[in-house]
Design a protein around this motif. Sequence first.
Motif, PDB file in Angstrom:
ATOM      1  N   PHE A   1      -5.224   2.905  -5.816  1.00  0.00           N
ATOM      2  CA  PHE A   1      -4.221   3.904  -5.465  1.00  0.00           C
ATOM      3  C   PHE A   1      -4.080   4.894  -6.615  1.00  0.00           C
ATOM      4  O   PHE A   1      -3.994   4.503  -7.780  1.00  0.00           O
TER       5      PHE A   1
ATOM      6  N   ASP B   1      -5.086   6.385  -1.209  1.00  0.00           N
ATOM      7  CA  ASP B   1      -4.753   4.957  -1.140  1.00  0.00           C
ATOM      8  C   ASP B   1      -5.794   4.066  -0.454  1.00  0.00           C
ATOM      9  O   ASP B   1      -5.530   2.884  -0.212  1.00  0.00           O
TER      10      ASP B   1
ATOM     11  N   LEU C   1       0.848  -1.191   0.000  1.00  0.00           N
ATOM     12  CA  LEU C   1       0.000   0.000   0.000  1.00  0.00           C
ATOM     13  C   LEU C   1       0.884   1.242   0.000  1.00  0.00           C
ATOM     14  O   LEU C   1       1.705   1.417   0.898  1.00  0.00           O
TER      15      LEU C   1
ATOM     16  N   MET D   1      -1.540  11.891  -3.019  1.00  0.00           N
ATOM     17  CA  MET D   1      -1.634  10.435  -3.089  1.00  0.00           C
ATOM     18  C   MET D   1      -2.891  10.005  -2.343  1.00  0.00           C
ATOM     19  O   MET D   1      -3.127  10.446  -1.202  1.00  0.00           O
TER      20      MET D   1
END
Length: 409
Positions: A379, A362, A56, A360
């Motif tokens: 993601f 996720d 991850l 970002m």
Amino acid sequence: MWTLYIINILALTSYTHAAANLYGKFAWKSLDYAFPSEYSRTEALYTGDFIPENNLPVGIEIWKNKMFITVPRWDKGVPSTLNYVPLDIAYDESPKLIPYPNWETNKEGNCQGLTTTYRVRVDECDRLWVLDSGTVGIGNLTQQVCPYALHAFNLKNDRQILRYQFKDDDVNANTFIANIAVEVGHTCDDTWVYASDELGYGLLVYDLKENDSWRFEHGFFHPDPLKGDFNIAGLNFQWEAEGIFGIALSPRNSIERLLFFHPLASHREFVVPTNVLKAKPDKDSYHKFIALAEHLGHSTAQTMTEDGIMLFNLVDLNAIGCWNWNDPYDIKHQAIVAKDDIALVFPSDVRVVDGNVWVMSDRMPVHLISKLDFNDVNFRVMFFSLHEAVSGTVCQNGKTGIHNAILPL
């Protein structure tokens, strides 16, 4: 209480006329790596050294044509914790991660290298600062396989130039560090690194010139017992133990450099002059930490531009918020500048480079509490124009000076 509730509702509606256009850069259903060969990848899959569903991405940072992406070792099968992808190659929506600076440095169990890192930072001296937690696993399954250590790499030649192991009294049994900030003074030797100890409720300071470190503790580092309930991606869960997390430095040209910070299980922001942190703890330092007002929700990461605009993620709201430091710190001077209930589910990190805001996302709570669907995109790296985002919002032009807004004269 009702007044505060109404203010929050009014503030949250601001994004409807202020949200920027989000552009997708990368998107992955699951992560993959640039193994030396297809044979070595197949072997890693067979031995369990690479288990795609256990990987991850958490943090991002950008230097020239490199985007760094961190992957913590929360479970078996993470082949590399510090990686990058080129930004200037032919378009590839789901590029393979390239270990930085190499595979050997990222080998699990190599305590001179990197075991697990979360967020990394580039400074103006072309150095990449990386804090290695030395841990494998998460929660009650965490194992401390290597000591906490700070690393620095020369980005011009990709060579490691520093490894500093934190002292025993810098950390405690609960220490968990997920964020760092780097301050450079008049020369590259005048550098200090600040690291937030989320679960040990402390703030670590490293002085490069003295090659020394120390720890601050403060009540402001602790979580708010009223803010430990989270609702993200249809999941309700409690992270009531999460203390000091997001940190950000004020602009380099400010009269007095400040470190902003907040606990994750909190809606409140705090600030301290970095001169206090550089001077080590004493009997008077406690009272030099300043409590500000609330922000729009739970946040894990924040950053501030050289113009004094703070960008922070809002993990409950699938959004990015802003505040201009020339205004008082309160909700009415904050705005939501980007929001997407699909693409920004858990925006884990936010950076600003050359006028663009990079994010970002996720789906971290789904990964930790439920189960990701690897037939779907999980993601993403998104970006948007900072100028476009703040235009027409309260973050565009501040009205007062920083000392009027935050610090007592």
